[in-house]
Design a protein around this motif. Structure first.
Motif, PDB file in Angstrom:
ATOM      1  N   SER A 147       3.421   3.957  -1.017  1.00 62.50           N
ATOM      2  CA  SER A 147       3.905   4.439  -2.312  1.00 62.50           C
ATOM      3  C   SER A 147       5.328   3.981  -2.567  1.00 62.50           C
ATOM      4  CB  SER A 147       3.918   5.961  -2.361  1.00 62.50           C
ATOM      5  OG  SER A 147       2.638   6.461  -2.322  1.00 62.50           O
ATOM      6  N   THR A 155     -10.131   5.452  -2.724  1.00 63.19           N
ATOM      7  CA  THR A 155      -9.097   4.559  -2.219  1.00 63.19           C
ATOM      8  C   THR A 155      -8.024   5.327  -1.473  1.00 63.19           C
ATOM      9  OG1 THR A 155      -9.409   3.749  -4.452  1.00 63.19           O
ATOM     10  CG2 THR A 155      -8.023   2.449  -3.000  1.00 63.19           C
ATOM     11  N   LEU A 208       0.820  -1.202   0.000  1.00 61.55           N
ATOM     12  CA  LEU A 208       0.000   0.000   0.000  1.00 61.55           C
ATOM     13  C   LEU A 208       0.857   1.256   0.000  1.00 61.55           C
ATOM     14  CD1 LEU A 208      -2.808  -1.050   2.467  1.00 61.55           C
ATOM     15  CD2 LEU A 208      -3.080  -0.432   0.079  1.00 61.55           C
ATOM     16  N   GLU A 255      -6.880   5.075   2.368  1.00 63.09           N
ATOM     17  CA  GLU A 255      -5.505   4.665   2.620  1.00 63.09           C
ATOM     18  C   GLU A 255      -4.764   5.685   3.484  1.00 63.09           C
ATOM     19  OE1 GLU A 255      -3.246   4.038  -1.040  1.00 63.09           O
ATOM     20  OE2 GLU A 255      -1.556   4.942   0.032  1.00 63.09           O
ATOM     21  N   TYR A 270      -0.313   0.470 -13.225  1.00 59.03           N
ATOM     22  CA  TYR A 270      -1.243   1.578 -13.009  1.00 59.03           C
ATOM     23  C   TYR A 270      -2.438   1.120 -12.178  1.00 59.03           C
ATOM     24  CZ  TYR A 270      -4.650   5.236 -14.056  1.00 59.03           C
ATOM     25  OH  TYR A 270      -5.591   6.229 -13.951  1.00 59.03           O
ATOM     26  N   LEU A 299      -1.449   0.595  -8.622  1.00 57.79           N
ATOM     27  CA  LEU A 299      -1.029   1.823  -7.937  1.00 57.79           C
ATOM     28  C   LEU A 299      -2.253   2.688  -7.648  1.00 57.79           C
ATOM     29  CD1 LEU A 299       1.234   3.871  -7.074  1.00 57.79           C
ATOM     30  CD2 LEU A 299       0.965   4.862  -9.340  1.00 57.79           C
ATOM     31  N   GLN A 300      -3.028   2.917  -8.697  1.00 55.54           N
ATOM     32  CA  GLN A 300      -4.203   3.785  -8.613  1.00 55.54           C
ATOM     33  C   GLN A 300      -5.332   3.083  -7.868  1.00 55.54           C
ATOM     34  OE1 GLN A 300      -3.916   6.699 -10.137  1.00 55.54           O
ATOM     35  NE2 GLN A 300      -5.937   7.488 -10.613  1.00 55.54           N
ATOM     36  N   ARG A 301      -5.371   1.762  -8.006  1.00 54.43           N
ATOM     37  CA  ARG A 301      -6.398   0.894  -7.415  1.00 54.43           C
ATOM     38  C   ARG A 301      -7.795   1.279  -7.875  1.00 54.43           C
ATOM     39  NH1 ARG A 301      -4.672   1.034  -2.073  1.00 54.43           N
ATOM     40  NH2 ARG A 301      -6.649   0.084  -1.493  1.00 54.43           N
ATOM     41  N   SER A 302      -7.869   1.936  -9.005  1.00 51.65           N
ATOM     42  CA  SER A 302      -9.162   2.161  -9.627  1.00 51.65           C
ATOM     43  C   SER A 302      -8.900   2.400 -11.106  1.00 51.65           C
ATOM     44  CB  SER A 302      -9.847   3.370  -9.008  1.00 51.65           C
ATOM     45  OG  SER A 302      -9.486   4.541  -9.677  1.00 51.65           O
ATOM     46  N   VAL A 305      -6.288  11.739  -8.758  1.00 53.02           N
ATOM     47  CA  VAL A 305      -5.633  10.976  -7.700  1.00 53.02           C
ATOM     48  C   VAL A 305      -4.235  11.534  -7.429  1.00 53.02           C
ATOM     49  CG1 VAL A 305      -4.683   8.719  -7.144  1.00 53.02           C
ATOM     50  CG2 VAL A 305      -6.990   8.899  -8.061  1.00 53.02           C
TER      51      VAL A 305
END
Lengths: 345, 590, 382
Positions: free
Chosen positions: B157, C103, B155, C107, B226, B229-232, C74
């Motif tokens: 970065s 998200t 999670l 987070e 992507y 990382l973006q998780r969407s 984002v």
């Protein structure tokens, strides 16, 4: 689907196609003469339309100041590019093109705009404001890159598109505009409902095409442009300066773009960024037409307009999918017919 | 004997830096975020270097291909609960399959049709994503699980930065490998024109497809990163504008250079970010000037550096290519018995509209001889060459080589039979060194697959190809120039490089189009000696040349053409006396 | 070499902006460019009017543009949190980008107040959405209002035409549901792109299905195009629009052709016409006065009101949150979230919010009024 729907869709497709055709023609011209794929052409449509809309409401269009700014930048660019071999005449010419002309247009607009000019005056004034920006941009951004690869010219045009879209938002705001039509007439012919403006569009598109044809066939400048398109080096050797040809091509493209915008803004709502989508259709037509053929571009533009119109009836959510998937076989056919080419990059 | 080659050792320290740097204490968190976005863009841009910068195919669809990879892993890991790591191979396979399908059509398009083709399918796919329930329509798929290592979700970065930048370096590494391999040279050869590439046996359609699929797979890989990382994911980042963004990163960095992709990605990401901070300070928070300033900077940068920024920084020179002198020689093909008929040209005809460029030409070439094909400009000599080598298709007539008809064969199949050529207008690849150009000639004598090239399993074979290229260059007397950019040589020498390249094919028949043009007197003499030596080794030569003195001293026989028609044929001395020939030459003083 | 150094220095300069303690940092990402600019621009203009201090704490706003692109949204959110140490994020203007931001909110445990339409941003409530609030009315609330109005006006069949994007999509979904509940049949469901210059094909399809009414789901001035075309083709049924058109530019572009259109909207659109007893009225008028003082008469739009409401929501929560922690700390951010969730009867320009653990929008039917267009102006329907 019955015959009347077919007719209406065909009419819609042809009206849109006429605009795409105008844009495709100017894209072909610009590419042939300068090898620039003029992505920013669409912005001229939006700028022309929104400037016209502002003038008809008695407002002073923001794009006016862009013209002034570009004039100054054009002067600087011209002085820099020609450093060392300026003559008194060339400097005077440059001053006339970059300072005097924009200043005159700005002055005229400042006087006329508050008077809420008539539609024709507003249209002419809008053309006068928007058209000179295109050759100025050529002088600033493309002339120094005359020998760069097509890809670099393309990305430069993309940069121009980005900058102009941003400026459009500053000048015109995020909301759309619609302007009064040249003619309020509604002609009914069977199921067809022909707004006067649609007739204007087709008439002007046809007239412009004929004028371009006459220009290329009959005038010396037109022939020079064609010569430059065929062979840049050759044209230079016989005394046609490429820069001049580029300036003219860009001026024509700016003019046609602005005119297209003025023609369609009474029929639809245009925003600062709607030029791109319209330009993309013109670009599509220009390429299907072979990026070198004027009649080809016109035919392809009508084809795009008609496909779009019918696709929006059949499956509107998938309109873009249909329009753009439909052109792939055409492209395939064109490139196979074309045979393998040596792209001289 | 050599010191370690720094250029080859960079990946290890780079990998270490990628893995560790994000964890440096005190490193601002947002730098890591920027690095993540830079890395993902850089991977896409590296693909574009191969496809657009080197392969010459402009793509406006890379963001959509990235979307293919991103959606695949999103669907699998979110909707089907599979491990995100499975999304990687699945994403790559889906992207590769999709790209093969799209590419099969796209790469057949030429020039601008191709660019528009990429716009067409990318717009199509964009709206398909936006209207497809499986991928969540316009709202997309949200809450995609993060990558996990041994049960620990990545999670942070910084953890993603490590993964992403290892990915970037691997992508750069395998791309460098690819470009330095047999398949990569074929891709690079496309820049010299498809005709020249095909004349040395490169399957240009398949090579273009390879470049396309390779770039797509890198985009798909970036898409996988992507998504996690973006998780969407939703359609907005996969449209036309993001595609343009990747393209402009590539161009501004230096489209033909892998490090340029990294530079471009970093620069565009950083500049956009800095503008967000600087412009409100300069102009106040009321306007929105980022796109304006960014567009203007882009234009200015291209005025200053039309080839991108990397070449300015690196002061590019082709890398020195070490030659393994001990590499085993490549197997050579047997030469036909001297004097037997090798090439039979029968009633060959080519018309362009109403113009008859080649009018029922017929002649026979025997093994081991040098035949000169002469005639005034526009006599149809080069067209005849093109018809024999499969570059052009005859309207009528046929050509037999060693008894087999070759008329309908494509250029690369004819090359495979041992027919090599040079060109009247030199077709060397300007972005490659002399020896790399020559090595293209040996394309058909290697067999390593692109995959072997990526993974460096092709080194032994590649060393043999280069040793052969060096041997031919040495024969042509240009070994000293091996590492210079090919087009930096004088034009006359470039013609000799073309001969060396042709010799690399191990030809039975050599077709030379004006090899002596642009050479000085002494150089001509050397060339003549070289050609005689080649003949002595059993190679047959068909020669088009204007320099009569050169021709007369060299050839065994002459064929004279004028206006597409054969005027005369026979031993040089006889033909020289032929009144028709004299008339043709005197009648059209060049 | 020199150039490299200059560039490096310039880059480093931009990065060095240490956060001040004691100041509440509000990060805003909205779409001030791109397809949603007509929403984002008034929202940005509103931010400039917001209080610079609350409960004795200075507030600093950082506004970034995301161009309605979810990657940028984002990235902006991360920048605002990581670089500007934002205590709260306001934004963004569009649904897909807001969904992508969820998200990050969960987070980083930074509360976020979205300004976009779809209920899917806050429902179903889960671990990620715990940190997310939303000030505009849910599209479902608005869809119910339209369906109810149609049923009352004995509309049995409706033709739908919406943007080919998340807005149109969300409406198609919500309206299909709401219409079904009222036994209204949808006879045709068409899409068009915001930038389309012609919708003749779609309009013919709508006309062919002969609906009693047409619902157009678009935002801003481009929503006028289908109505104009329908009008041209002589469509005589009822016209419904959504709250996406609630600004004066729509009236300007629509002109005569949009007379009589019915739409649901936040009460702010017709604030002056609200009864004085409505607590929303003074709030809305206060905002309108502030906005028009800065941007000119008639410039206000309901979209900017969402940005104002977002601030009403979080400033209301600040005093409570300050008791738990200092700005810039995780405790403060968590307390801010808790305090926002605890807001009851909070009056905003668009409605009155009663937040709860399961409802992070908190609006009820008081947050929408039915409006029609009469003589080129918005007119509150009884």
């Amino acid at each position: 689907m019955d015959a009347s729907i077919l007719l209406i869709l065909a009419q819609d497709g042809i009206v849109n196609g006429a605009i795409y055709a105008l844009l495709a023609l100017s894209l072909v011209l610009v590419f042939a003469v300068t090898r620039v794929i003029y992505v920013a052409q669409g912005e001229f449509v939006a700028f022309g339309a929104l400037t016209y809309a502002a003038l008809t409401e008695g407002q002073t269009p923001g794009a006016l100041w862009l013209l002034g700014g570009l004039g100054l930048a054009g002067l600087a660019a011209g002085l820099w590019q020609g450093r060392g071999d300026h003559t008194r005449a060339s400097i005077l010419r440059l001053l006339a093109e970059t300072i005097l002309l924009p200043a005159a247009i700005i002055a005229a607009t400042l006087i006329l705009a508050p008077l809420k000019p008539g539609l024709i005056t507003a249209a002419l004034l809008s053309l006068a404001i928007i058209t000179p920006m295109s050759p100025l941009l050529y002088r600033i951004a493309f002339q120094p890159l005359a020998d760069a690869p097509v890809l670099v010219l393309l990305i430069t045009a993309v940069g121009l598109h980005l900058a102009l879209t941003g400026l459009g938002l500053v000048f015109f705001g995020p909301e759309g505009y619609r302007a009064p039509p040249f003619s309020d007439a509604m002609i009914t012919a069977g199921p067809l409902l022909l707004p006067g403006q649609a007739i204007w569009i087709i008439a002007i598109a046809l007239a412009l095409m004929l004028a371009l044809y006459a220009f290329f066939e009959a005038t010396l400048t037109g022939k020079a442009l064609r010569a430059t398109a065929v062979n840049r080096l050759g044209a230079r050797l016989v005394g046609i300066p490429t820069e001049q040809a580029g300036l003219i091509a860009f001026a024509l493209a700016g003019f046609i773009g602005a005119l297209s915008g003025i023609l369609i803004v009474p029929l639809t709502t245009l925003t600062y960024d709607s030029g791109f989508t319209i330009g993309l259709r013109g670009f599509t037509a220009a390429i299907i037409g072979g990026l070198g053929s004027y009649p080809g571009a016109v035919l392809a533009a009508l084809l795009v307009g008609l496909t779009e119109s019918f696709a929006s009836f059949w499956a509107s959510a998938f309109k873009e999918v249909i329009v753009f998937t439909a052109i792939i076989p055409v492209l395939l056919w064109r490139s196979l017919r074309h045979g393998p080419t040596e792209d001289d990059e | 004997m050599t010191r370690p080659d720094l250029a080859k050792l960079w990946p290890l320290p780079a990998l270490a830096i990628a893995a560790l740097l994000p964890w440096l204490p005190g490193l601002p968190a947002f730098w890591v975020t920027l690095a993540n976005y830079t890395g993902i863009s850089a991977i896409v841009a590296i693909g574009l270097v191969v496809l657009t910068g080197i392969g010459g195919m402009t793509s406006f669809g890379q963001a959509t291909l990235l979307g293919l990879g991103a959606y695949t892993t999103a669907v699998l890991s979110k909707d089907y609960g599979l491990s995100p790591w499975l999304g990687l191979p699945a994403g790559l396979i889906i992207t590769a399959a999709g790209a093969t399908l799209l590419g099969a059509i796209t790469v057949r398009l030429s020039g601008h049709y191709l660019a528009l083709g990429t716009i067409a399918w990318s717009v199509g796919l964009y709206y398909t994503f936006a209207n497809m329930d499986l991928v969540g329509r316009n709202d997309g798929i949200n809450g995609i699980p993060p990558l996990e290592i041994a049960g620990h979700p990545l999670l942070d970065s910084r953890a993603m930065a490590t993964v992403i930048w290892i990915g970037v370096i691997l992508a750069a590494l395998i791309t460098n490998n690819l470009l330095d391999s047999r398949a990569g040279r074929a891709i690079r050869a496309l820049k010299g024109g498809t005709i020249a590439a095909a004349s040395f046996g490169v399957n240009t359609a398949r090579t273009r497809l390879l470049a396309f699929v390779y770039a797509a797979v890198l985009a798909g890989f970036a898409g996988w990163l992507y998504a996690h990382l973006q998780r969407s994911v939703n359609p907005t980042p996969f449209g036309f504008y993001p595609s343009i963004q990747y393209l402009l990163m590539t161009v501004i960095g230096g489209a033909a250079h892998v490090p340029g992709a990294l530079l471009g990605a970093a620069l565009v990401t950083l500049v956009n970010d800095r503008l967000q901070d600087l412009l409100p300070r300069l102009f106040g928070a009321r306007g929105n000037y980022e796109t304006i300033v960014f567009g203007t900077l882009l234009i200015a940068a291209l005025q200053w550096a039309p080839n991108g920024l990397w070449p300015l920084i690196a002061r590019l020179r082709p890398r020195r290519h070490p030659i393994a002198t001990n590499a085993a020689k490549l197997p050579a093909r047997p030469m036909p018995a001297p004097g037997t008929p090798l090439l039979e040209v029968v009633a060959l005809r080519r018309t362009f509209g109403g113009l008859v460029a080649v009018n029922d030409i017929a002649f026979t070439l025997n093994a081991g001889e040098i035949l000169g094909l002469i005639g005034p400009n526009g006599a149809g000599k080069s067209t005849t060459f093109n018809l024999i080598t499969g570059t052009d298709t005859p309207t009528a007539g046929h050509v037999r080589f060693q008894g087999h008809p070759i008329t309908a064969l494509p250029a690369r199949a004819i090359a495979a039979l041992g027919i090599a050529r040079t060109f009247q207008h030199v077709k060397l690849v300007p972005t490659m060194s002399v020896i790399e150009n020559v090595a293209i000639g040996a394309h058909l004598r290697g067999h390593a697959s692109p995959l072997a090239g990526l993974l460096r399993l092709d080194r032994a074979e590649d060393a043999r190809l280069y040793a052969e290229a060096a041997r031919q260059l040495a024969r042509a007397g240009l070994l000293a120039e091996a590492d210079r950019p090919a087009t930096s040589l004088p034009l006359g020498q470039q013609r000799i490089v073309e001969i060396a390249r042709a010799l690399c094919l191990d030809p039975v028949l050599l077709l030379l189009d004006e090899p002596a043009a642009g050479l000085r007197h002494a150089e001509k003499a050397e060339l003549a000696t070289l050609l005689r030596r080649i003949r002595a080794e059993g190679v047959t030569i068909l020669l088009v040349e204007h320099d009569m003195e050169f021709v007369m001293g060299l050839v065994d026989r002459l064929v004279v053409m004028d206006f597409g028609t054969k005027l005369a044929e026979g031993p040089a001395a006889t033909v020289r006396q032929d009144p028709q020939v004299i008339e043709a030459y005197l009648g059209s003083i060049e | 070499m020199l150039n490299v150094r200059v560039i490096a220095a310039a880059i480093a300069l931009g990065f060095a902006a240490p956060a001040l303690a004691e100041t509440i940092h509000v990060g805003v990402t909205i779409s001030t460019t791109g397809p949603a600019a007509s929403l984002g621009v008034p929202q940005r203009n509103t931010i400039a009017l917001l209080p610079k201090e609350v409960a004795g704490q200075a507030i600093e706003y950082t506004v970034l543009d995301d161009g309605a692109d979810s990657t940028r949204a984002v990235a902006n959110m991360r920048k605002l949190i990581e670089e500007n140490h934002a205590d709260i994020i306001l934004g963004t203007s569009t649904t897909p980008a807001s969904l992508a931001m969820l998200t990050v909110a969960a987070e980083t445990k930074v509360p976020m107040v979205s300004m976009s339409a779809s209920a899917s941003i806050i429902a179903p409530m889960d671990a990620a959405r715990r940190w997310v609030f939303k000030v505009p009315q849910n599209d479902s609330l608005m869809a119910d209002a339209i369906a109810a109005h149609m049923a009352a006006a004995s509309v049995k069949t409706v033709g739908f035409i919406g943007f080919n994007d998340a807005y149109g999509d969300g409406w198609a979904k919500e309206f299909t549901r709401a219409a079904g509940e009222k036994n209204i049949t949808i006879t045709a469901s068409e899409r068009y792109a915001r930038a389309d210059t012609s919708v003749t094909g779609q309009v013919l399809k709508l006309l062919a299905s002969k609906p009693d009414a047409v619902l157009i789901a678009g935002s801003g001035t481009p929503a006028a195009l289908p109505q104009k075309t329908l009008h041209e083709r002589g469509y005589a049924g009822k016209y419904y629009q959504t709250h996406g058109v609630a600004n004066n530019d729509f009236l300007r572009v629509g002109g005569k052709d949009v007379e009589g259109t019915i739409l649901p909207a936040g009460p702010i659109l017709v604030a002056a016409q609200l009864p004085d007893s409505n607590p929303i009225k003074p709030k809305a008028l206060e905002y309108i006065a502030k906005y028009e003082a800065a941007n000119g008469a008639g410039s206000v739009s309901t979209f900017g009101g969402h940005a104002y409401d977002a601030t009403i929501l979080f400033t209301a929560a600040v005093p409570e949150a300050l008791k738990k922690g200092k700005p810039g700390t995780a405790e403060f951010r968590a307390a801010l979230r808790d305090a926002m969730e605890a807001q009851k009867n909070l009056v905003m320009t668009h409605g009155i919010a009663n937040m709860s653990e399961t409802d992070h929008n908190g609006f009820d039917t008081r947050a929408r009024v039915m409006v029609t267009i009469q003589n080129g102006a918005w007119k509150l329907l009884p």
